[in-house]
Design a protein around this motif. Structure first.
Motif, PDB file in Angstrom:
ATOM      1  N   ASP A 276     -22.012  76.803 -33.804  1.00  0.00           N
ATOM      2  CA  ASP A 276     -21.598  77.816 -34.788  1.00  0.00           C
ATOM      3  C   ASP A 276     -20.910  77.160 -35.972  1.00  0.00           C
ATOM      4  O   ASP A 276     -21.133  77.533 -37.136  1.00  0.00           O
ATOM      5  CB  ASP A 276     -20.658  78.831 -34.142  1.00  0.00           C
ATOM      6  CG  ASP A 276     -21.344  79.705 -33.103  1.00  0.00           C
ATOM      7  OD1 ASP A 276     -22.594  79.783 -33.123  1.00  0.00           O
ATOM      8  OD2 ASP A 276     -20.624  80.292 -32.274  1.00  0.00           O
TER       9      ASP A 276
ATOM     10  N   SER B  28     -13.995  82.974 -36.942  1.00  0.00           N
ATOM     11  CA  SER B  28     -14.838  84.150 -36.729  1.00  0.00           C
ATOM     12  C   SER B  28     -14.819  85.107 -37.914  1.00  0.00           C
ATOM     13  O   SER B  28     -15.693  85.966 -38.031  1.00  0.00           O
ATOM     14  CB  SER B  28     -14.402  84.897 -35.458  1.00  0.00           C
ATOM     15  OG  SER B  28     -13.176  85.588 -35.656  1.00  0.00           O
ATOM     16  N   VAL B  29     -13.841  84.956 -38.813  1.00  0.00           N
ATOM     17  CA  VAL B  29     -13.767  85.832 -39.993  1.00  0.00           C
ATOM     18  C   VAL B  29     -13.898  85.034 -41.284  1.00  0.00           C
ATOM     19  O   VAL B  29     -13.693  85.572 -42.373  1.00  0.00           O
ATOM     20  CB  VAL B  29     -12.455  86.649 -40.004  1.00  0.00           C
ATOM     21  CG1 VAL B  29     -12.398  87.576 -38.800  1.00  0.00           C
ATOM     22  CG2 VAL B  29     -11.223  85.742 -40.040  1.00  0.00           C
TER      23      VAL B  29
ATOM     24  N   VAL C 200     -10.348  78.865 -33.684  1.00  0.00           N
ATOM     25  CA  VAL C 200     -11.663  79.444 -33.393  1.00  0.00           C
ATOM     26  C   VAL C 200     -11.699  80.906 -33.815  1.00  0.00           C
ATOM     27  O   VAL C 200     -12.675  81.373 -34.416  1.00  0.00           O
ATOM     28  CB  VAL C 200     -11.992  79.288 -31.894  1.00  0.00           C
ATOM     29  CG1 VAL C 200     -13.341  79.929 -31.572  1.00  0.00           C
ATOM     30  CG2 VAL C 200     -11.996  77.818 -31.493  1.00  0.00           C
ATOM     31  N   GLU C 201     -10.628  81.628 -33.533  1.00  0.00           N
ATOM     32  CA  GLU C 201     -10.565  83.032 -33.932  1.00  0.00           C
ATOM     33  C   GLU C 201     -10.598  83.164 -35.453  1.00  0.00           C
ATOM     34  O   GLU C 201     -11.238  84.068 -36.000  1.00  0.00           O
ATOM     35  CB  GLU C 201      -9.307  83.675 -33.360  1.00  0.00           C
ATOM     36  CG  GLU C 201      -9.305  83.755 -31.841  1.00  0.00           C
ATOM     37  CD  GLU C 201      -7.971  84.196 -31.277  1.00  0.00           C
ATOM     38  OE1 GLU C 201      -7.056  84.487 -32.075  1.00  0.00           O
ATOM     39  OE2 GLU C 201      -7.831  84.248 -30.045  1.00  0.00           O
TER      40      GLU C 201
ATOM     41  N   HIS D 151     -18.638  75.379 -41.828  1.00  0.00           N
ATOM     42  CA  HIS D 151     -17.196  75.491 -42.000  1.00  0.00           C
ATOM     43  C   HIS D 151     -16.575  74.116 -42.197  1.00  0.00           C
ATOM     44  O   HIS D 151     -17.037  73.120 -41.631  1.00  0.00           O
ATOM     45  CB  HIS D 151     -16.569  76.187 -40.791  1.00  0.00           C
ATOM     46  CG  HIS D 151     -16.800  77.655 -40.767  1.00  0.00           C
ATOM     47  ND1 HIS D 151     -16.752  78.410 -39.609  1.00  0.00           N
ATOM     48  CD2 HIS D 151     -17.090  78.540 -41.759  1.00  0.00           C
ATOM     49  CE1 HIS D 151     -16.992  79.680 -39.883  1.00  0.00           C
ATOM     50  NE2 HIS D 151     -17.207  79.776 -41.185  1.00  0.00           N
TER      51      HIS D 151
ATOM     52  N   LYS E   7     -10.530  89.640 -35.311  1.00  0.00           N
ATOM     53  CA  LYS E   7     -11.720  89.897 -36.119  1.00  0.00           C
ATOM     54  C   LYS E   7     -11.838  91.362 -36.483  1.00  0.00           C
ATOM     55  O   LYS E   7     -12.102  91.704 -37.648  1.00  0.00           O
ATOM     56  CB  LYS E   7     -12.969  89.425 -35.381  1.00  0.00           C
ATOM     57  CG  LYS E   7     -14.244  89.587 -36.198  1.00  0.00           C
ATOM     58  CD  LYS E   7     -15.446  88.987 -35.476  1.00  0.00           C
ATOM     59  CE  LYS E   7     -16.716  89.108 -36.327  1.00  0.00           C
ATOM     60  NZ  LYS E   7     -17.883  88.483 -35.641  1.00  0.00           N
TER      61      LYS E   7
END
Length: 343
Positions: free
Chosen positions: A278, A254-255, A250-251, A284, A224
């Motif tokens: 989230d 985050s962006v 998941v990472e 998403h 991120k």
């Protein structure tokens, strides 16, 4: 005939001397294999990681699903002539299940995998259904033609993610599929293509040779932080994953911008733990992409024919089939990007 085969549900492959394939039946051809690539999924099967137990009833078998060849024996009604050069779609649909009868052959309920559930291209000759063969453009050499399958996987992932003109795209994974995704995201009109990997210098070098400069090594800092530093704090439009590591999804989220699309194209040996609150609040869209539609193969071959040298840096090692185990180890240790074997 020398063949590189999976013989047991355990680590490793074995060279065996096997008979030539039987004569082709109706709508079949026998190909002389001209070039075959070592795929990441081949390496997983070589290591016998989780997710490949479906192969067990079909062992022993010759692996290899990224290949091209020349028709040397021809069954009736194949639609090809001896001497024709073809790339091979490595999935065989049955033609009679409910999905096939509805015209949805890609989702055949009885689908076989060439190189995974029936003999593939790590041998000098192989018999395949002619419906799996795609004619090669004149002048396209064999090593590039052997890239058609992984390039198709990347192109299909880009289509699944609906990458569009001016998008900022993050590709997770610098291997062959990640490289293919990056190339076709650029061809789809993406304004920026950022590629992330972990301590993978040989594949980062390939990406630079392909013209990509925004490379993120997560061994040097959080994904991120590095991505946001490149974009000036702006979230990316589309994330395309080709790592096989569930946590990277998941990472990647985050962006990812609110309402953005993330596509999983990797094959994963473990489940994904997803922070659903989230995920829901950010709206998403998680999509999956596997293989490629027949029309995508045609598009890939058109690009290969138009700009062959634009794809050649993907190939880092060229070897004869009898050095196949060495090629697998180079790929396994990430010392190679794409290994092409010649039977």
């Amino acid at each position: 005939m020398l063949a590189l085969r999976k013989t047991a549900a355990a680590f490793g492959l074995e060279f065996q001397d096997i008979p030539e394939p039987p004569p082709p039946g109706p709508a079949e051809v026998v190909l002389r294999v001209d070039a075959v690539g070592v795929c990441g999924s081949d390496v997983h099967a070589y290591e016998w990681t989780a997710g490949y137990d479906f192969m067990v009833p079909h062992l022993p078998l010759t692996m290899g699903h990224e290949f091209c060849g020349t028709v040397i024996r021809n069954g009736t009604g194949s639609g090809f002539a001896e001497g024709d050069r073809v790339a091979v779609i490595p999935f065989v649909f049955c033609g009679h299940c409910a999905n096939c009868r509805a015209g949805d052959t890609r989702n055949c309920l009885n689908r076989q995998g060439i190189g995974l559930t029936r003999d593939g291209g790590f041998q000098a000759e192989v018999r395949v259904p002619s419906r799996c063969c795609v004619a090669l453009p004149k002048g396209l050499d064999a090593e590039l033609a052997a890239l058609t399958e992984p390039l198709g996987v990347g192109a299909e992932a880009v289509l699944t993610g609906e990458v569009g003109l001016g998008d900022t795209v993050l590709v997770l994974g610098p291997g062959t599929i990640g490289q293919a995704i990056a190339l076709f995201a650029r061809l789809a009109g993406a304004a920026r293509v950022i590629v992330a990997g972990r301590a993978d210098a040989p594949r980062f070098d390939v990406l630079r040779a392909l013209g990509f400069t925004e490379l993120v090594d997560v061994a040097e800092g959080a994904l991120k932080d590095q991505v946001m530093a490149l974009t000036g704090g702006r979230a990316v439009d589309v994330v395309l994953e080709a790592t096989g590591v569930p946590q990277t999804l998941v990472e990647g989220m985050s962006v990812l911008k609110k309402g953005g699309v993330i596509v999983a194209a990797g094959i994963h040996a473990a489940p994904l733990t997803l922070p659903l609150t989230d995920f829901v609040r950010m709206r998403h869209q998680l999509r999956a992409s596997h293989g490629a539609e027949r029309r995508t193969w045609d598009r890939v071959l058109a690009h290969l024919s138009r700009d062959p040298e634009g794809f050649r840096p993907m190939i880092t090692h060229r070897m004869s089939l009898d050095r196949g185990i060495e090629g697998f180890e180079l790929a396994r240790q990430r010392a190679a990007s794409k290994v092409i074997l010649t039977p």
